[in-house]
Design an enzyme around this catalytic site. Structure first.
Site, PDB file in Angstrom:
ATOM      1  N   CYS A  96     -28.234 -21.048  52.239  1.00 37.96           N
ATOM      2  CA  CYS A  96     -28.073 -22.433  52.659  1.00 37.96           C
ATOM      3  C   CYS A  96     -28.396 -23.424  51.536  1.00 37.96           C
ATOM      4  O   CYS A  96     -29.498 -23.395  50.996  1.00 37.96           O
ATOM      5  CB  CYS A  96     -28.992 -22.687  53.850  1.00 37.96           C
ATOM      6  SG  CYS A  96     -29.151 -24.417  54.332  1.00 37.96           S
ATOM      7  N   TYR A 127     -17.920 -29.516  53.301  1.00 37.90           N
ATOM      8  CA  TYR A 127     -17.893 -29.086  54.705  1.00 37.90           C
ATOM      9  C   TYR A 127     -16.820 -29.824  55.485  1.00 37.90           C
ATOM     10  O   TYR A 127     -16.133 -29.247  56.343  1.00 37.90           O
ATOM     11  CB  TYR A 127     -19.272 -29.287  55.336  1.00 37.90           C
ATOM     12  CG  TYR A 127     -20.184 -28.160  54.986  1.00 37.90           C
ATOM     13  CD1 TYR A 127     -20.297 -27.051  55.805  1.00 37.90           C
ATOM     14  CD2 TYR A 127     -20.893 -28.174  53.790  1.00 37.90           C
ATOM     15  CE1 TYR A 127     -21.101 -25.984  55.453  1.00 37.90           C
ATOM     16  CE2 TYR A 127     -21.688 -27.122  53.424  1.00 37.90           C
ATOM     17  CZ  TYR A 127     -21.788 -26.021  54.256  1.00 37.90           C
ATOM     18  OH  TYR A 127     -22.560 -24.954  53.892  1.00 37.90           O
TER      19      TYR A 127
END
Length: 335
Positions: free
Chosen positions: A50, A181
Site C-alpha cells: 500500500c 486510482y
C-alpha cells in the site's frame, strides 16, 4: 488500503471516490484526543503493498522510531474478512493477538460500516484502533514524536517550508497519488481519459521542477518527497499497465527515473519496498481489472541500484547534523 485499493474508497458503476479517514484521533505530546505519545504503547499496522501505508513505513525508518512504535505487517492478499496476519506464526499478530485487522476496528466501533484500511495505529493495551488517518499519521510522527526520534533524525516537515510542502503535496495527491486510482478504476472512457490527463500533466510539471533541483522542497528530503516516491516506485510495476497509465513508463522519463532511484537508494526508502507484495496485491485482489489473477513476471528491477547522478544538482538527503538511519531491524528486513 481497503480490499480494492488504498485508503477508504468507493467503487462500483459510479465515479471513483476516495472518502475521508473515519478514525482521525491524533497521537500527540499533550494527548488531547486521549492518546499521548508513549514509547511501546502503539503498534503500526501496514501492508507493504500500500502506498499510503508505505509513507508511514518510510517516516518511521527515517526518524528511527522502530523501537518506540512496533510494526505489524499484513498479508498482501485479503479475504472478505479484511487484512490478515497470515505472515505471522499461528496467523496471529504476535503483539495484538488478532488474526484480522477488522478486530481492532470492531474494538473501536462495533459494526463499523466502512472499509478496513491501512496504515492503522492500534493501542496495544486495549487492542483498540486509534487512527487510520494516513495523511496526518506521518505529519504527527515528524512533529509530535520528536522526543522519541533517533539522534540525527531529519526534520521531514520543517516549519519554514510547511506551506510549500502542503501546497505541492496537495497537487501530488490530487493528480498523482489519487489520479492513478481514478484512471485505474474509471468506469467510462471520458472519466478515464480525464484522470489519465491529470496524471501525466502533473508528472510533466514535477519532471520540470526536478530537472533543476534534487528534492521537491528545499535542499533536503521532506514529507513531499515521501508522498511522491510511494506512487513513483509502483508506477512501472502496477500503474503503467494495471491502471492503464501508459503514456510512458517511469523509466522513460530521465528526470523522474533518476529522482526516484536517488530516493530508493537512500536508507529508509528502498529498504521498505517489497515489489513482490506490491504485485501480488494489485494483480490478485483487483479482480475487476485483472480477473485471471495472473501476476506479471516483470518489470526488470535491476536498474533501481544504478547511478543516478542527482548529487550534481546540489542538496543532500539530510541537512547538516542529520544522518541516515541504520539498517532495518533483522525482523523487518525484506528478502
Amino acid at each position: 488500503m481497503t480490499g480494492l485499493g488504498e485508503g477508504n474508497t468507493e467503487y462500483g458503476r459510479k465515479k471513483f471516490k476516495r472518502s475521508r479517514s473515519h478514525f482521525t484521533d491524533r497521537i500527540t505530546v499533550a494527548g488531547e484526543d486521549g492518546w499521548p505519545v508513549e514509547a511501546g504503547r502503539y503498534r503500526l499496522v501496514v501492508s507493504r503493498a500500500c502506498p499510503w501505508a508505505s509513507r508511514a513505513l518510510i517516516s518511521r525508518r527515517l526518524l528511527g522510531l522502530e523501537s518506540a512504535l512496533s510494526l505489524g505487517v499484513v498479508d498482501p492478499i485479503q479475504d472478505d474478512r479484511s487484512w490478515r496476519f497470515t505472515l505471522d506464526p499461528d496467523e496471529r499478530d504476535p503483539v495484538l493477538g488478532i488474526r484480522f485487522l477488522h478486530e481492532a476496528y470492531d474494538a473501536r466501533e462495533t459494526e463499523y460500516p466502512g472499509g478496513v484500511s491501512v496504515p492503522a495505529i492500534v493501542d496495544v493495551p486495549t487492542g483498540v484502533l486509534v487512527t487510520n488517518d494516513y495523511p496526518q499519521i506521518t505529519l504527527d510522527l515528524a512533529t509530535e514524536w520528536t522526543s522519541l526520534h533517533r539522534p540525527g533524525a531529519p526534520d521531514l516537515y520543517p516549519e519554514r517550508l510547511r506551506d510549500e510542502i502542503d501546497e505541492i503535496a496537495e497537487e501530488i495527491f490530487r493528480d498523482v497519488n489519487n489520479g492513478v486510482y481514478r484512471a485505474g478504476f474509471a468506469t467510462d472512457q471520458d472519466e478515464y481519459e480525464a484522470a489519465y490527463a491529470d496524471v501525466f500533466h502533473r508528472l510533466d510539471r514535477l519532471s520540470d521542477r526536478l530537472a533543476e533541483r534534487r528534492y521537491l522542497v528545499g535542499d533536503h528530503i521532506t514529507e513531499a518527497d515521501i508522498r511522491l516516491f510511494t506512487t513513483l516506485v509502483r508506477f512501472d510495476a502496477v500503474y503503467h499497465g494495471h491502471f492503464k497509465c501508459n503514456r510512458n513508463k517511469l523509466t522513460e522519463d530521465p528526470v523522474l527515473w533518476a529522482y526516484t532511484r536517488d530516493l530508493y537508494q537512500t536508507p529508509g526508502f528502498g529498504d521498505t519496498v517489497d515489489f513482490d507484495h506490491i504485485k501480488q496485491h494489485y494483480y490478485r485482489v483487483h479482480t475487476g481489472i485483472n480477473p485471471t489473477g495472473v501476476v506479471p513476471a516483470g518489470p526488470d528491477l535491476s536498474g533501481w541500484t544504478t547511478p543516478h547522478h542527482r548529487e550534481e544538482l546540489g542538496g543532500t538527503p539530510f541537512a547538516p547534523g542529520a544522518t541516515p538511519p541504520g539498517p532495518p531491524p533483522a525482523e523487518e528486513t525484506i528478502v
